[in-house]
Write a protein that holds these residues in place. Structure first.
Motif, PDB file in Angstrom:
ATOM      1  N   TYR A 391      -2.885  69.879  22.341  1.00 23.03           N
ATOM      2  CA  TYR A 391      -1.524  69.356  22.324  1.00 23.03           C
ATOM      3  C   TYR A 391      -0.785  69.911  23.537  1.00 23.03           C
ATOM      4  N   THR A 392       0.506  69.634  23.613  1.00 23.36           N
ATOM      5  CA  THR A 392       1.276  70.071  24.784  1.00 23.36           C
ATOM      6  C   THR A 392       2.455  70.939  24.382  1.00 23.36           C
ATOM      7  N   TYR A 411      -6.686  64.197  23.437  1.00 25.82           N
ATOM      8  CA  TYR A 411      -5.338  64.172  22.873  1.00 25.82           C
ATOM      9  C   TYR A 411      -5.259  63.001  21.901  1.00 25.82           C
ATOM     10  N   LYS A 413      -2.968  60.408  20.201  1.00 28.83           N
ATOM     11  CA  LYS A 413      -1.655  59.780  20.412  1.00 28.83           C
ATOM     12  C   LYS A 413      -1.275  58.944  19.186  1.00 28.83           C
ATOM     13  N   THR A 436       2.373  63.546  29.315  1.00 30.73           N
ATOM     14  CA  THR A 436       1.448  64.264  28.419  1.00 30.73           C
ATOM     15  C   THR A 436       0.068  64.386  29.059  1.00 30.73           C
ATOM     16  N   GLN A 439       0.056  67.039  31.747  1.00 30.42           N
ATOM     17  CA  GLN A 439       0.162  68.380  31.159  1.00 30.42           C
ATOM     18  C   GLN A 439      -1.205  68.855  30.680  1.00 30.42           C
TER      19      GLN A 439
END
Length: 948
Positions: A391-392, A411, A413, A436, A439
Motif C-alpha cells: 500500500y502507500t 497493488y 485497486k 499511487t 509511489q
C-alpha cells in the motif's frame, strides 16, 4: 499484424534489457515550469498575507510575505501547461502547530485529488503533493484548509520526473527454472510499454461450477481472452481441504492455452484454535482468515515448536504439493501469498484484514521469510515469481520483506465506490491512479515491477497512456467486479482489450522452454521410512533418464554423499537407511538433480514407531519464570532416560550452551536463571533432544511482575439477536483481556481469555435474558476490571421485508459513514417503497451540520430520500439515526425482489466520525449479510431489525 508487432516489440525490449541498452529521457531545465508567490494567488477572505505570527517574525520567506492559513480558507492559482500529462506540484511552507501533522486538501480543475498531511516544521521546508495529471492549456489548482494552521510561501508546478521503468530480469531465486526465467524476461520487456490483461477466476465451485464464466463474458464482448489468469490455492488446506481442480486448471491454462498464471493463497486458520487439534478436520464455516474471528496467535506462527508454527507447516506442505505438481509440469506461477497485509494501515497490525498481519510488520516479514525459505530450500520449488502486495501509507515501507525475497510489487485497486479522486460518483472509476503507481515504484527505488494485482474498474486506455501509468498488468476480481456496468463500462472494456497497448492471450509469445518429455522422472515420488531399528530399510528409486544423467541428490541446499548416503546401479538409486535414520520425524524432500530438464523430488515421510517405553521423558513439562530480579530462580528438570542420553537442548533452532545456559548432574538438568532472564515475556519452549525416541518439550511461561498493573478500561456494548457485542477501551500495559459474564449467583465466569483485540461477541446469549458483562485486563503483574454492562438480547422483528448491509468504509475514524444497503421483499405481495423507512443508527460525536449522498441505487439515486433524526433518548452506540425513504418514482418491489442503496453521510466541514461502537456499523465484511442492527418500517410499523 498488430499481434506480431506487439509480440516483437516486447521481445526486442527484453533483449535490450539483457544487453544493457537502455534509453534515458531528456532532462528538463533546472528552472521549474511555474512558480507563484502565495501572496500573488487568489486568496479567500479568511486568509491573510503575513510576515510574522503573533508578533514573532518568520524570516526566510520569498516575495513580500507568506499566506497565513488558520482553520479555513482556500488558495487558488492557475497554470498553463504545454501538453496533457503528469506534473509535480509542491509548496514551500511552515507548520509549527502540530507534531502529528496538519491535514489539507488539493483540488485540480474542480476535482479533489485527496488529503495531504503537512509535516511539522519550524523552518521553511518543501512539501510534495505528488504527481498529478494536468490538461493541455489552463488548469486551476486550489489548496483548501482541512485542519489548516500552516503558512504557505510559494507553489511550484514542474514536469514530473518519472522513473524510466527499466527493470532487470533478475529473479531472487538463483535456481529458478528455465520457464520461470523466460517468463521474467518477457515481463520485464513488456513493463512500461504495454499492459498485460488479466482476470481472476472464481474459486470453490462458484458460478455453479463454471470457472469460465468471466472469461467467456470478456471474449463475447471483445473477441479476446485475458493473457493472465488469477487462481487461488485456498482449498488445499489442513482443515477442510478438497480437490477443486485448481492445479489442473493452472496447468491447462499455461501448457494448453498458452497463458500466464498468477495465484494467491487465502489460507485459513481455525476460529477456535485453542480447541483445535493438529490434523483435525474442521468445517469451512469454523475456519477463517479474519483476525477478529480467531484466537490464532500470529506471533507464534514463526516460533518453532509452537502449535501455531506446526499448523503453518501443515498448510505450507499442502501448498508445496500443488506447486511441486506445477513445477514438474514446467509451469511457472506469479505467486502472491499473505496478500493485502497492511489493510487499513499501521505498523502494529491495527489495520489488518487477515490473520497473517495481526501481529504487525515485523512478524509479517518473518512469516514471508519463513514461507520463502521453506518453499525454495526445503521443498526445492523454483518456479515462483514472488509478488508482495503493498500500500502507500506512511507505514507501508515497514512491511516490505526486502529486495532479496520479492520479485514483483502488487497493488489492489478498489476505488470505484470509495476513495476516488476523479470528482465522479455512481460510475466506474477509470482513473489510472498514477500517483499511487509511482509511489510503489519508489518503494524499491525502481528495482521491481509494479502490477495492479486486483482491481474493480480497469483504468481507461486514455488515462493509462496519457498519465504514463506503467502498470505491468491488471486483474479484476470475479463476478460483478468485471461483469457489472457499475464497475466497468462494457464500451471502455472493449476499447481497452482491442487496443495495441493491451496484451491479450492470443498475443503472448511461446513461453515454453523444453518439451516435458525431455525431463527425467523418478518412481516412486513418495515413500515412508520408519526410524524404529527393526523396521529400517533402504528405499529404492527407479529413474527414467530420457537422455539425461544424474548429477547428484540434495536435501534442501545440502548434498547427499554418493556411495555413503545413496548408491547408483544402472537406473536404480538406493537411498541408504543409515542416512534416513538420521533425519528428523516429518517430511524429508530429496531433489534429484539431472543434467537437463526439471528436477523431480522424492518426498519421504519419516516416522518412528519405537514404543513409547523407549522414549526419554522429563518432569516437569511446564514451569514459570519471573524476570523480576528478586524472584529469579533456576529451573530443575528430572530426566527419565530409558537407556538414552541427552544430546542437547534447543529453543527453536538455537541450541543452548551446556555449562552456561544449563548444567547436567546425573539425571537432573538445571536451566540457569541467567539464560531465562534474557528471554522475552511469553512462552519459551525448550526441546530436549535425546539419542533416540521423541524429543519432549519444557514449556516455560516467562512473566515479569515488575510490570505495573494494567490501566483502567471502559466497557460498552450492544445487544442483538441471540448475541451481545462488547467493545472496550485499551488498558495501558495490558497484554491480554478476559471477557466475563455474571452467573446466577452473582459471581462471574470467563467466556474468553487471551484476547488481544478490543471487541468480543457473545453468541451463547439467549433472547429475552439480561446479562451482566465485565472485561478484565491482564498482564504479568495482575489484573484490572472494567465497569459492568447489562445487555438483553432480543429477537429481531420479521415482517414483509428484511435488510442486508455492510459498511463500505470500515475505518475506525473517518469523515464518511458509508452503509451499503439491500432491502429484500420477503412477503408474498408487492412492497410499495413509498411506505418504507430504513434507519441506520450511530453516534454523531459532534453537533455539526451533516449531508448525505446516494451514490447509486437500483431504484434510481434521485428516488432515495434521507433525514437526520436526533434520538429523544440516546442509547449505547446511538444518539442519532439516518432515515432512508423513497419517492413514488422508486415504485414497488415484487415478492423476492431486492433494491440496493449506496449511501454516504458526512459533516459539511468533513471532520471525522468515530465509527467504532456505532450501533449499526459493521467493522468487517464486504458483502451483504442480514443485518438486524438496522431497522425497517412500513407505515411506521416495525418490520425488521432490533432497535437499540
Amino acid at each position: 499484424m498488430k499481434t506480431w508487432v506487439k509480440q516483437a516489440s516486447a521481445m526486442i525490449l527484453a533483449f535490450t534489457l539483457l544487453l544493457g541498452l537502455t534509453t534515458v529521457p531528456a532532462a528538463h531545465a533546472s528552472t521549474p515550469l511555474f512558480t507563484i508567490e502565495g501572496e500573488n494567488a487568489q486568496l479567500s477572505s479568511d486568509l491573510q498575507v503575513a510576515t510574522s505570527i503573533y508578533g514573532t517574525p518568520k524570516p526566510g520567506y520569498s516575495g513580500s510575505g507568506f499566506v497565513w492559513m488558520q482553520n479555513s480558507g482556500t488558495i487558488t492559482f492557475t497554470v498553463t501547461v504545454p501538453a496533457t500529462g503528469m506534473y509535480s506540484i509542491s509548496t514551500r511552507y511552515m507548520q509549527e502547530l502540530s507534531p502529528d501533522g496538519r491535514l489539507q486538501y488539493l483540488t485540480i480543475n474542480g476535482v479533489t485529488k485527496g488529503s495531504y498531511m503537512l509535516p511539522y516544521t519550524t523552518t521553511w521546508s518543501n512539501f510534495d503533493f505528488g504527481i498529478q495529471k494536468l490538461n493541455q492549456g489552463v488548469n486551476t489548482i486550489q489548496v483548501k484548509a482541512g485542519w489548516g494552521f500552516a503558512y504557505f510561501d510559494t507553489f511550484t508546478v514542474d514536469y514530473a520526473n518519472l522513473d524510466p521503468l527499466h527493470v532487470q530480469p533478475i529473479l531472487t531465486d538463483s535456481q529458478a527454472t528455465p520457464e520461470t526465467q523466460l517468463l521474467m524476461n518477457y515481463l520485464t520487456g513488456v513493463y512500461g510499454n504495454h499492459i498485460l490483461s488479466g482476470q481472476q477466476e472464481i474459486y470453490g465451485g462458484g458460478n455453479n461450477g463454471n470457472s469460465e464464466l468471466e472469461f467467456d463474458w470478456i471474449h463475447n464482448l471483445s473477441g479476446k481472452y485475458p493473457a493472465i489468469r488469477g487462481f487461488d490455492f485456498m482449498n488445499y488446506n489442513p482443515l477442510y481441504g478438497w480437490e477443486d481442480g485448481t492445479t489442473a486448471r493452472v496447468i491447462d491454462w499455461v501448457n494448453n492455452r498458452g497463458g500466464i498464471a498468477t495465484a494467491s493463497w487465502h489460507i485459513n486458520v481455525p476460529k477456535n484454535f485453542t480447541a483445535y487439534q493438529l490434523g483435525q478436520s474442521v468445517d469451512w464455516l469454523n475456519a477463517t482468515y479474519k483476525p477478529t474471528e480467531t484466537n490464532f496467535n500470529t506471533a507464534n506462527a514463526v516460533v518453532p515448536g509452537t502449535k501455531e508454527y506446526q499448523y503453518l507447516m501443515l498448510a505450507i506442505d499442502d501448498l508445496a504439493q500443488q506447486l511441486k505438481i506445477l513445477q514438474n509440469n514446467g509451469v511457472p506461477v506469479i505467486f502472491r501469498p499473505f496478500h493485502e497485509a497492511e489493510g487499513n494501515g499501521g505498523v502494529n497490525g491495527e489495520g489488518a484484514w487477515f490473520w497473517w498481519a495481526k501481529a504487525g510488520a515485523t512478524v509479517y516479514k518473518q512469516l514471508w521469510n519463513l514461507l520463502y525459505t521453506k518453499l525454495t530450500q526445503t521443498y526445492g520449488l523454483h518456479n515462483i515469481i514472488w509478488t508482495y502486495n503493498s500500500y502507500t501509507y506512511s507505514t507501508s515501507p515497514a512491511w516490505y520483506p526486502g529486495d532479496d525475497k520479492v520479485d514483483l510489487v502488487g497493488y489492489d485497486k478498489y476505488n470505484t465506490v470509495y476513495n476516488r479522486y476523479d470528482g465522479l460518483s455512481g460510475v466506474p472509476n477509470e482513473d489510472a491512479i498514477t500517483s499511487t503507481f509511482y509511489q510503489l515504484v519508489n518503494l524499491t527505488a525502481g528495482k521491481k515491477m509494479v502490477a495492479m494485482t486486483e482491481n474493480d474498474t480497469i483504468p481507461s486506455l486514455q488515462n493509462l497512456t496519457e498519465e504514463k501509468a506503467g502498470w505491468l498488468y491488471f486483474c479484476p476480481w470475479y463476478g460483478e467486479f468485471i461483469m457489472s456496468a457499475a464497475n466497468n463500462f462494457p464500451a471502455t472494456l472493449k476499447t481497452l482489450y482491442q487496443s495495441s497497448y493491451v496484451i491479450t492471450l492470443d498475443e503472448l509469445p511461446n513461453l515454453k522452454v523444453t518439451n516435458p518429455a525431455q525431463n527425467s522422472s523418478i518412481t516412486p515420488t513418495s515413500a515412508t521410512f520408519d526410524k524404529k531399528t527393526a523396521n529400517q530399510a533402504d528405499i529404492a528409486v527407479t529413474m527414467t533418464l530420457n537422455g539425461n544423467t544424474l548429477s547428484g541428490i540434495k536435501n534442501g541446499s545440502a548434498s547427499l554423499v554418493s556411495g555413503t548416503d545413496y548408491t547408483v546401479s544402472g537406473t536404480t538409486v538406493t537411498i541408504k537407511k543409515s542416512y534416513l535414520a538420521a533425519r528428523a520425524v516429518g517430511t524429508t524432500n530429496l531433489t534429484f538433480d539431472f543434467s537437463a530438464g526439471t528436477d523431480p523430488v522424492l518426498a519421504i515421510s519419516i516416522v518412528d514407531t519405537t514404543q513409547t517405553a523407549n522414549n526419554s521423558t522429563i518432569t516437569p513439562t511446564s514451569a514459570t519464570f519471573d524476570k523480576k530480579t528478586a524472584n529469579q530462580a533456576d529451573i530443575a528438570v528430572t530426566m527419565t532416560l530409558n537407556g538414552n542420553s541427552l544430546s542437547g537442548i534447543k529453543n527453536g533452532s538455537a541450541s543452548l550452551l551446556s555449562g552456561t545456559d544449563y548444567t547436567v548432574s546425573g539425571t537432573t538438568v538445571t536451566i540457569k536463571k541467567s539464560y531465562l532472564a534474557a528471554q522475552t515475556v511469553g512462552t519459551t519452549s525448550l526441546t530436549f533432544n535425546f539419542s533416540a525416541g521423541t524429543a519432549p518439550v519444557l514449556a516455560i511461561s516467562i512473566v515479569d511482575t515488575t510490570v505495573a498493573l494494567p490501566g483502567a478500561l471502559t466497557l460498552t456494548g450492544t445487544a442483538g439477536n441471540a448475541q451481545a457485542s462488547l467493545s472496550w477501551t485499551a488498558s495501558a500495559g495490558a497484554t491480554s483481556y478476559r471477557v466475563e459474564r455474571a452467573t446466577g449467583s452473582g459471581s462471574y465466569t470467563a467466556l474468553a481469555t487471551g484476547l488481544t483485540g478490543l471487541t468480543y461477541t457473545d453468541t451463547t446469549a439467549a433472547n429475552g435474558t439480561t446479562y451482566n458483562y465485565r472485561i478484565v485486563a491482564v498482564n504479568t503483574a495482575g489484573t484490572t476490571t472494567s465497569n459492568v454492562v447489562s445487555l438483553k438480547p432480543t429477537a429481531p422483528a420479521t415482517g414483509s421485508f428484511k435488510i442486508q448491509m455492510y459498511s463500505g468504509n470500515t475505518d475506525a475514524s473517518s469523515n464518511t459513514i458509508a452503509p451499503r444497503i439491500n432491502i429484500v421483499n420477503t412477503g408474498t405481495t408487492a412492497l410499495n417503497l413509498t411506505n418504507v423507512k430504513l434507519r441506520y443508527y450511530y453516534t454523531i460525536d459532534a453537533n455539526k451540520v451533516q449531508a448525505f449522498w446516494c451514490d447509486w441505487s437500483t431504484v434510481g439515486s434521485s428516488n432515495v430520500t434521507g433525514t437526520f433524526v436526533t434520538m429523544t433518548t440516546p442509547k449505547t452506540g446511538a444518539d442519532t439515526y439516518f432515515e432512508v425513504g423513497f419517492t413514488s418514482g422508486a415504485g414497488s418491489l415484487a415478492p423476492g425482489a431486492s433494491a440496493e442503496i449506496q449511501i454516504r453521510i458526512a459533516r459539511t466541514d468533513w471532520s471525522n466520525y468515530t465509527q467504532t461502537g456505532d450501533y449499526s456499523f459493521s467493522a468487517t465484511g464486504s458483502s451483504y449479510v442480514d443485518w438486524t442492527k438496522m431497522t425497517g418500517y412500513v407505515n411506521s410499523t416495525l418490520q425488521w431489525g432490533i432497535e437499540p
